[in-house]
Structures are given as structure tokens and as C-alpha cells.
Scaffold this motif. Structure first.
Motif, PDB file in Angstrom:
ATOM      1  N   PRO A  98      81.210 -27.600 -73.647  1.00  0.00           N
ATOM      2  CA  PRO A  98      80.675 -26.281 -73.952  1.00  0.00           C
ATOM      3  C   PRO A  98      79.700 -26.343 -75.128  1.00  0.00           C
ATOM      4  O   PRO A  98      79.726 -27.292 -75.923  1.00  0.00           O
ATOM      5  N   LEU A  99      78.873 -25.331 -75.243  1.00  0.00           N
ATOM      6  CA  LEU A  99      77.882 -25.307 -76.320  1.00  0.00           C
ATOM      7  C   LEU A  99      78.526 -25.382 -77.696  1.00  0.00           C
ATOM      8  O   LEU A  99      77.955 -25.968 -78.623  1.00  0.00           O
ATOM      9  N   THR A 100      79.708 -24.804 -77.846  1.00  0.00           N
ATOM     10  CA  THR A 100      80.370 -24.872 -79.149  1.00  0.00           C
ATOM     11  C   THR A 100      80.688 -26.305 -79.544  1.00  0.00           C
ATOM     12  O   THR A 100      80.562 -26.681 -80.715  1.00  0.00           O
ATOM     13  N   ALA A 101      81.078 -27.128 -78.566  1.00  0.00           N
ATOM     14  CA  ALA A 101      81.370 -28.534 -78.852  1.00  0.00           C
ATOM     15  C   ALA A 101      80.093 -29.306 -79.155  1.00  0.00           C
ATOM     16  O   ALA A 101      80.071 -30.188 -80.024  1.00  0.00           O
ATOM     17  N   ALA A 129      71.434 -30.883 -73.015  1.00  0.00           N
ATOM     18  CA  ALA A 129      70.683 -30.740 -71.761  1.00  0.00           C
ATOM     19  C   ALA A 129      71.609 -30.404 -70.604  1.00  0.00           C
ATOM     20  O   ALA A 129      71.234 -29.631 -69.703  1.00  0.00           O
ATOM     21  N   ALA A 130      72.828 -30.952 -70.627  1.00  0.00           N
ATOM     22  CA  ALA A 130      73.785 -30.676 -69.557  1.00  0.00           C
ATOM     23  C   ALA A 130      74.427 -29.305 -69.698  1.00  0.00           C
ATOM     24  O   ALA A 130      74.725 -28.642 -68.700  1.00  0.00           O
ATOM     25  N   ALA A 131      74.641 -28.852 -70.943  1.00  0.00           N
ATOM     26  CA  ALA A 131      75.374 -27.601 -71.175  1.00  0.00           C
ATOM     27  C   ALA A 131      74.487 -26.369 -71.157  1.00  0.00           C
ATOM     28  O   ALA A 131      74.943 -25.282 -70.788  1.00  0.00           O
ATOM     29  N   ALA A 132      73.234 -26.508 -71.581  1.00  0.00           N
ATOM     30  CA  ALA A 132      72.359 -25.344 -71.738  1.00  0.00           C
ATOM     31  C   ALA A 132      72.037 -24.721 -70.385  1.00  0.00           C
ATOM     32  O   ALA A 132      71.769 -25.431 -69.409  1.00  0.00           O
ATOM     33  N   ARG A 133      72.036 -23.421 -70.350  1.00  0.00           N
ATOM     34  CA  ARG A 133      71.709 -22.692 -69.121  1.00  0.00           C
ATOM     35  C   ARG A 133      70.319 -22.063 -69.179  1.00  0.00           C
ATOM     36  O   ARG A 133      69.872 -21.443 -68.225  1.00  0.00           O
ATOM     37  N   GLY A 134      69.641 -22.204 -70.294  1.00  0.00           N
ATOM     38  CA  GLY A 134      68.295 -21.667 -70.412  1.00  0.00           C
ATOM     39  C   GLY A 134      67.777 -21.838 -71.821  1.00  0.00           C
ATOM     40  O   GLY A 134      68.479 -22.353 -72.705  1.00  0.00           O
ATOM     41  N   PRO A 135      66.538 -21.402 -72.072  1.00  0.00           N
ATOM     42  CA  PRO A 135      65.924 -21.573 -73.393  1.00  0.00           C
ATOM     43  C   PRO A 135      66.736 -20.972 -74.524  1.00  0.00           C
ATOM     44  O   PRO A 135      66.756 -21.511 -75.638  1.00  0.00           O
ATOM     45  N   GLU A 136      67.411 -19.862 -74.254  1.00  0.00           N
ATOM     46  CA  GLU A 136      68.145 -19.182 -75.321  1.00  0.00           C
ATOM     47  C   GLU A 136      69.263 -20.052 -75.884  1.00  0.00           C
ATOM     48  O   GLU A 136      69.602 -19.951 -77.073  1.00  0.00           O
ATOM     49  N   ASP A 137      69.833 -20.929 -75.071  1.00  0.00           N
ATOM     50  CA  ASP A 137      70.882 -21.816 -75.576  1.00  0.00           C
ATOM     51  C   ASP A 137      70.313 -22.841 -76.549  1.00  0.00           C
ATOM     52  O   ASP A 137      70.950 -23.181 -77.558  1.00  0.00           O
ATOM     53  N   GLY A 143      68.783 -23.208 -83.892  1.00  0.00           N
ATOM     54  CA  GLY A 143      68.715 -22.230 -84.977  1.00  0.00           C
ATOM     55  C   GLY A 143      69.894 -22.360 -85.917  1.00  0.00           C
ATOM     56  O   GLY A 143      69.741 -22.312 -87.151  1.00  0.00           O
ATOM     57  N   HIS A 144      71.075 -22.529 -85.365  1.00  0.00           N
ATOM     58  CA  HIS A 144      72.273 -22.698 -86.182  1.00  0.00           C
ATOM     59  C   HIS A 144      72.149 -23.935 -87.068  1.00  0.00           C
ATOM     60  O   HIS A 144      72.479 -23.891 -88.270  1.00  0.00           O
ATOM     61  N   LEU A 145      71.678 -25.041 -86.502  1.00  0.00           N
ATOM     62  CA  LEU A 145      71.557 -26.276 -87.275  1.00  0.00           C
ATOM     63  C   LEU A 145      70.502 -26.167 -88.366  1.00  0.00           C
ATOM     64  O   LEU A 145      70.705 -26.625 -89.496  1.00  0.00           O
ATOM     65  N   LEU A 146      69.374 -25.564 -88.037  1.00  0.00           N
ATOM     66  CA  LEU A 146      68.305 -25.443 -89.024  1.00  0.00           C
ATOM     67  C   LEU A 146      68.710 -24.542 -90.185  1.00  0.00           C
ATOM     68  O   LEU A 146      68.346 -24.803 -91.344  1.00  0.00           O
ATOM     69  N   VAL A 185      61.424 -21.980 -81.783  1.00  0.00           N
ATOM     70  CA  VAL A 185      62.456 -22.515 -82.672  1.00  0.00           C
ATOM     71  C   VAL A 185      61.856 -22.831 -84.046  1.00  0.00           C
ATOM     72  O   VAL A 185      62.429 -22.494 -85.091  1.00  0.00           O
ATOM     73  N   ILE A 186      60.707 -23.469 -84.050  1.00  0.00           N
ATOM     74  CA  ILE A 186      60.059 -23.848 -85.315  1.00  0.00           C
ATOM     75  C   ILE A 186      59.636 -22.612 -86.096  1.00  0.00           C
ATOM     76  O   ILE A 186      59.898 -22.487 -87.299  1.00  0.00           O
ATOM     77  N   ALA A 187      58.986 -21.674 -85.414  1.00  0.00           N
ATOM     78  CA  ALA A 187      58.463 -20.484 -86.086  1.00  0.00           C
ATOM     79  C   ALA A 187      59.573 -19.612 -86.662  1.00  0.00           C
ATOM     80  O   ALA A 187      59.382 -18.944 -87.683  1.00  0.00           O
TER      81      ALA A 187
END
Length: 356
Positions: A98-101, A129-137, A143-146, A185-187
Motif C-alpha cells: 500500500p502507499l502508506t508502506a 510504480a506498482a501501488a500508484a493508481r494515478g498522478p495524485e498518488d 509531497g510528503h517526503l519533500l 511536484v516541484i512547483a
């Protein structure tokens, strides 16, 4: 070097005496591995550590990568060398998460890099790449990491020619759409992105992206086919560099880039253009096996005592491919001791049954 920031992504030296298997933990010759990093720093280059050139995800697992990061960071501090290290999610095992992991894995690795004192490179993630369902993921995870990064990071966009599991990264197989997500993401996080490393082997696309980056965000070319023109740049800007091919080309590349410090573009291209046939040969499809040629050239140049790789990857390229790599490297004067290189190449050919 003052005109460009240049990193060489460095390979690792396997321990040839370790009783290891291709699917077991990597066994490294730490003395030789760290000596090669000192060689790169001595040329005036930065070191990009624990990246795909170091067989990350192709023999070097996260435990080995973490130890490599810590040891290289200590060496960098000792010699004043520039160091950036890859943080990813390869401590996750199994098929899907999952994305949380995925986010938690990134956090753990980012912490390891930052605690070492190195700059972080947020590597492209197979798990994401396997978990994401679209750009928002992608936007949510990055965003969280940055937001929590202690210092500006380098974002790494690695194309599927380097790793097929990264097809559709940034939420779309359409590269135009993926680029828009990448730029969002950068902006959205000003001051948190030092630069972007683009490894798509598409010079036109890199230039177009470079021109759209926010002020102060560097473009580090990862294009091992078109690096002279991208580093030289044009009237609207240029790329810095973070390249696997600068591992074997370190002395030639460093000398060439110093020509740009004096604005001698003609001398820069005269020094670097002749290396492109070698680079294109090393990185020919399947591109991900370029590491085999890189390690061959390190052995021929005398930087290590054997041609053995983590996971047995020395077998990933054919003998004709390796012989041609030697010929192209010799033609550009890459070997400090041409006699040693020739002797070692003859021994490799003889081992494979080629008549001498």
C-alpha cells in the motif's frame, strides 16, 4: 569545477573470494569500493552513491546500500568530497504494498541518507510504480517526503529503458502527461528541490523540461547518449550532470568540464565528443546491463584486481560486446596503463577460449 555541478554515479567492487550466490546478500570489497570513490573525488567530480550504477536493485539490496552510504559519507567528510546518495523503497519485499508502506520505506531511507550527512536523491520506486493508481498518488507521496526533507533533494526520473518496472512513472505512460505531474511536484515545494536527474535518453525532452524548471532548480542530465550537447547547453541554459558513464570516463570528463570553466566550448566538445561512441555502446539495449561494461573498464584501467560483479552480473554482456568496449575505450585513451589493459583483455579472451 565552477561552471557545472558534476556527479559520477559510482559502481561497487564485489568481493571475489566471498562464498555468495546471485540471490544472496552482496559481498563487497570495501577497500576497493571506497578507493574508487576517492579516485572520482580526486578528479574533481562529485559521487552519486547507491544508485543504479552501484547495482541497486540488481544485486545490491538496501542493507548493503545503507552500509555503502554510511561508509562513503565518512570518506567524503575525510576528503571534502561532494556526495549525494539514493533513497528509495527497496527495503520492501514482495510484490505489492500500500502507499502508506511505500511512503514509510522512503522515509526510512531518507533518514539514513540525511543522518550520514549526504544530500538525498529520491530515486524512482518500483513499489510506488506498482501501488500508484494515478498522478495524485505520486504527488501525495513525493509531497510528503519533500515537506520533511532537512535539505533540498534531487528528484530522479529513471526511464523504463533502465528499469522496465518503472514504466508509466509519474502516473502515465504518456511522457507529456508525466512531465506535467513531475513539474507540479516541484512547483508545489519551492526551496525543497535542488535539482532533477532526468534519465530518459531523449535530449529534446530534457531541454524542454530544463527550460520549464523553476528558478534555482538544476537539471542534472542522466542522458548517457547526448551528454556533451546537454552539458554544453545553449543560449537558454545548460544541464549539470549525474551520469553513470562518468564512472569510467572520470578523468576525461573532468578535464572536459574544466574547459567550460574558461568558456572554451570548442575544447570541451573536442574532449568529450569522442567518448560518445563508447557511451552508446555501453548503454545499448538492454540498457540496464551497462554496469557490466562499466566494471570491465574499471578492471582494465587498474582500479580493481578482478572482473567479478555482485550477483554474477559480469555474465550479462557478451564477449563481443566486452571486446568492443575495450577497443572503444582504448581509442579515446581511457586507460592509464594501456599495456595492463591489453594484458587483462587478452586474459579474459583466453579464459573464454579465444585463440591468442
Amino acid at each position: 569545477m565552477s561552471s557545472r555541478t558534476v556527479f559520477a554515479a559510482a559502481h561497487v567492487v564485489a568481493d571475489p573470494f566471498a562464498d555468495s550466490t546471485p540471490d544472496g546478500p552482496a559481498a563487497l570489497d570495501w577497500d576497493a569500493t571506497l578507493a574508487f570513490r576517492r579516485h572520482l573525488w580526486a578528479q574533481g567530480l562529485g559521487v552519486a552513491e547507491a544508485m543504479d550504477t552501484a547495482q541497486r536493485g540488481m544485486g545490491l539490496d538496501w542493507n548493503g546500500a545503507a552500509e555503502l552510504i554510511r561508509r562513503s559519507a565518512a570518506e567524503a567528510k575525510a576528503v571534502g568530497g561532494l556526495l549525494a546518495c539514493g533513497a528509495g523503497t527497496d527495503d520492501l519485499t514482495g510484490a505489492e504494498h500500500p502507499l502508506t508502506a511505500v511512503r514509510a520505506a522512503y522515509e526510512r531511507q531518507l533518514q539514513t541518507v540525511e543522518e550520514s550527512g549526504a544530500q538525498a536523491i529520491l530515486m524512482a520506486s518500483r513499489a510506488l510504480a506498482a501501488a500508484a493508481r494515478g498522478p495524485e498518488d505520486y504527488e501525495e507521496v513525493y509531497g510528503h517526503l519533500l515537506r520533511q526533507a532537512a535539505r533540498p533533494v534531487i528528484l530522479h526520473w529513471l526511464g523504463p529503458m533502465f528499469d522496465p518496472a518503472l514504466e508509466g512513472y509519474w502516473g502515465s505512460a504518456d511522457l507529456d502527461a508525466a512531465t506535467e505531474t513531475f513539474l507540479r511536484v516541484i512547483a508545489a515545494h519551492p526551496g525543497k528541490v535542488d535539482g532533477v536527474k532526468v534519465s530518459l535518453l531523449d535530449a529534446g525532452r530534457e531541454v524542454a523540461l530544463r527550460r520549464r524548471l523553476p528558478e534555482g532548480v538544476r537539471c542534472y542530465t542522466g542522458d548517457d547518449f547526448h551528454y556533451p550537447e546537454l552539458i554544453e547547453g545553449d543560449e537558454e541554459g545548460f544541464s549539470h550532470a549525474l551520469l553513470g558513464v562518468f564512472d569510467p570516463l572520470a578523468p576525461l570528463a573532468a578535464d572536459a568540464v574544466r574547459r567550460l570553466d574558461t568558456e572554451d566550448r570548442t575544447a570541451f566538445r573536442a574532449a568529450l565528443d569522442p567518448t560518445v561512441p563508447l557511451a552508446r555502446h555501453l548503454f545499448r539495449a538492454p540498457t540496464r546491463y551497462y554496469k557490466t561494461g562499466v566494471v570491465l573498464l574499471a578492471w582494465l584501467a587498474g582500479h580493481q584486481d578482478h572482473f567479478t560483479m555482485v550477483g554474477g552480473l559480469q555474465s550479462a554482456r557478451s564477449l563481443p560486446h566486452l571486446a568492443r568496449a575495450y577497443e572503444l575505450a582504448d581509442a579515446v585513451g581511457l586507460f592509464p596503463d594501456p599495456g595492463l589493459a591489453a594484458s587483462r583483455m587478452r586474459s579474459l579472451l583466453a579464459l573464454q577460449g579465444v585463440p591468442q
